[in-house]
Design an enzyme around this catalytic site. Structure first.
Site, PDB file in Angstrom:
ATOM      1  N   GLY A   1      12.040   9.293  -0.746  1.00 26.81           N
ATOM      2  CA  GLY A   1      11.925   9.681  -2.145  1.00 26.81           C
ATOM      3  C   GLY A   1      11.849   8.447  -3.031  1.00 26.81           C
ATOM      4  O   GLY A   1      11.999   7.313  -2.566  1.00 26.81           O
ATOM      5  N   LEU A   2      11.610   8.661  -4.303  1.00 28.50           N
ATOM      6  CA  LEU A   2      11.496   7.564  -5.260  1.00 28.50           C
ATOM      7  C   LEU A   2      12.809   6.779  -5.358  1.00 28.50           C
ATOM      8  O   LEU A   2      13.875   7.296  -5.017  1.00 28.50           O
ATOM      9  CB  LEU A   2      11.148   8.119  -6.644  1.00 28.50           C
TER      10      LEU A   2
ATOM     11  N   SER B   1      16.400   8.316  -6.605  1.00 31.30           N
ATOM     12  CA  SER B   1      16.290   9.780  -6.525  1.00 31.30           C
ATOM     13  C   SER B   1      17.535  10.416  -5.925  1.00 31.30           C
ATOM     14  O   SER B   1      17.729  11.632  -6.042  1.00 31.30           O
ATOM     15  CB  SER B   1      15.057  10.172  -5.695  1.00 31.30           C
ATOM     16  N   GLY B   2      18.385   9.596  -5.274  1.00 30.75           N
ATOM     17  CA  GLY B   2      19.614  10.138  -4.706  1.00 30.75           C
ATOM     18  C   GLY B   2      19.700  10.067  -3.194  1.00 30.75           C
ATOM     19  O   GLY B   2      20.577  10.689  -2.586  1.00 30.75           O
ATOM     20  N   LYS B   3      18.830   9.296  -2.570  1.00 30.24           N
ATOM     21  CA  LYS B   3      18.803   9.213  -1.104  1.00 30.24           C
ATOM     22  C   LYS B   3      20.105   8.670  -0.525  1.00 30.24           C
ATOM     23  O   LYS B   3      20.685   9.270   0.387  1.00 30.24           O
ATOM     24  CB  LYS B   3      17.627   8.322  -0.647  1.00 30.24           C
ATOM     25  N   SER B   4      20.557   7.544  -1.027  1.00 36.51           N
ATOM     26  CA  SER B   4      21.761   6.911  -0.476  1.00 36.51           C
ATOM     27  C   SER B   4      23.000   7.765  -0.710  1.00 36.51           C
ATOM     28  O   SER B   4      23.881   7.847   0.159  1.00 36.51           O
ATOM     29  CB  SER B   4      21.962   5.518  -1.092  1.00 36.51           C
TER      30      SER B   4
ATOM     31  N   SER C   1      10.424   4.476   1.940  1.00 36.10           N
ATOM     32  CA  SER C   1       9.320   4.787   2.867  1.00 36.10           C
ATOM     33  C   SER C   1       8.196   5.524   2.150  1.00 36.10           C
ATOM     34  O   SER C   1       7.950   6.700   2.404  1.00 36.10           O
ATOM     35  CB  SER C   1       9.822   5.582   4.074  1.00 36.10           C
TER      36      SER C   1
END
Length: 250
Positions: A15-16, A19-22, A89
């Site tokens: 995701g950007l 965006s909240g991935k971590s 990614s």
């Protein structure tokens, strides 16, 4: 997919930036061990400081960054570890290459509007990218290619992190990567984290037994010993008072 719990797999967050991935990766890493599977997180920022130090942000370098993350994730999953990757990614082809190499691969698209990501950016990277101070910045001067068929999509611009986490956990169960949290004939009892950690340490060397299984066995043993569980009215009142204070009873 056949139900094969306790086998390694990879959860690939994409995701950007911001965006909240971590955040979701960290929350998921707390939940997976409760299902009896060890976890490792491959965070994009940390990976670039060690595993891929020296790579830049050209498409070629980004693709190489993803290849190295995918290789490590594959090794972890092959050894019955749940590997969680949290990297932008941005290119679809690199993610597809990772999927093909890993096999047991769950792509989680963390979808969030660009304007929301900008407001969340505590590092100020979007501001610098918009000012032209950072080149090849995903979402501003470099493209982000959305997944076409991800296993999971979470809308972090609209829902809470808890809701997103539930969506991911439910999908992992549906895909057969995790055993159902509530098998037929059972119920859910929350176990404090500190107890889970102690139980996990005690179970070291018994990889086939999960904390929940251990608790069920202990409780079954106690209930079978009627003399042990017998208590006075005063003792019962003290226990009920403590459970109410902890929020388990109303």
């Amino acid at each position: 997919m056949a139900n094969m719990p306790n086998k390694g797999f990879v959860v690939w967050f994409t995701g950007l930036p911001s965006s909240g991935k971590s955040t979701l990766a960290g929350l998921l890493a707390q939940e997976i061990p409760l299902r009896g599977l060890p976890v490792e997180i491959l965070d994009g920022d940390e990976v670039r400081q060690r595993l891929t130090k020296g790579l830049g942000f050209s498409k070629e370098d980004r693709d190489e960054n993803i290849r190295r993350i995918a290789f490590v994730a594959k090794l972890l999953s092959r050894n019955n570890v749940c590997a969680i990757t949290a990297a932008i990614s941005p290119y679809r082809s690199a993610r597809d290459e990772a999927r093909e190499e890993i096999g047991r691969f769950v792509e989680v698209y963390v979808r969030c509007p660009l304007e929301t990501c900008v407001t969340r950016d505590v590092k100020g990277l979007y501001r610098r990218a918009l000012a032209g101070e950072i080149s090849n910045f995903t979402g501003i001067s470099d493209p982000y290619e959305e997944p076409l068929n991800p296993e999971v999509v979470v809308e972090t611009g609209q829902e809470s992190t808890e809701a997103s986490l539930r969506t991911i956990m439910t999908r992992l169960e549906e895909l057969g990567y995790l055993a159902l949290s509530h098998p037929q004939g059972t119920t859910h009892i929350p176990i404090p984290t500190y107890l889970v950690q102690k139980i996990t340490a005690r179970l070291d060397g018994e990889p086939r037994k999960s904390p929940s299984t251990y608790v069920a066995e202990v409780l079954s043993g106690l209930l079978a010993e009627e003399e042990f569980v017998a208590m006075t009215g005063e003792q019962k009142a003290l226990i009920e008072g403590r459970l109410k204070a902890l929020g388990y009873l109303e």
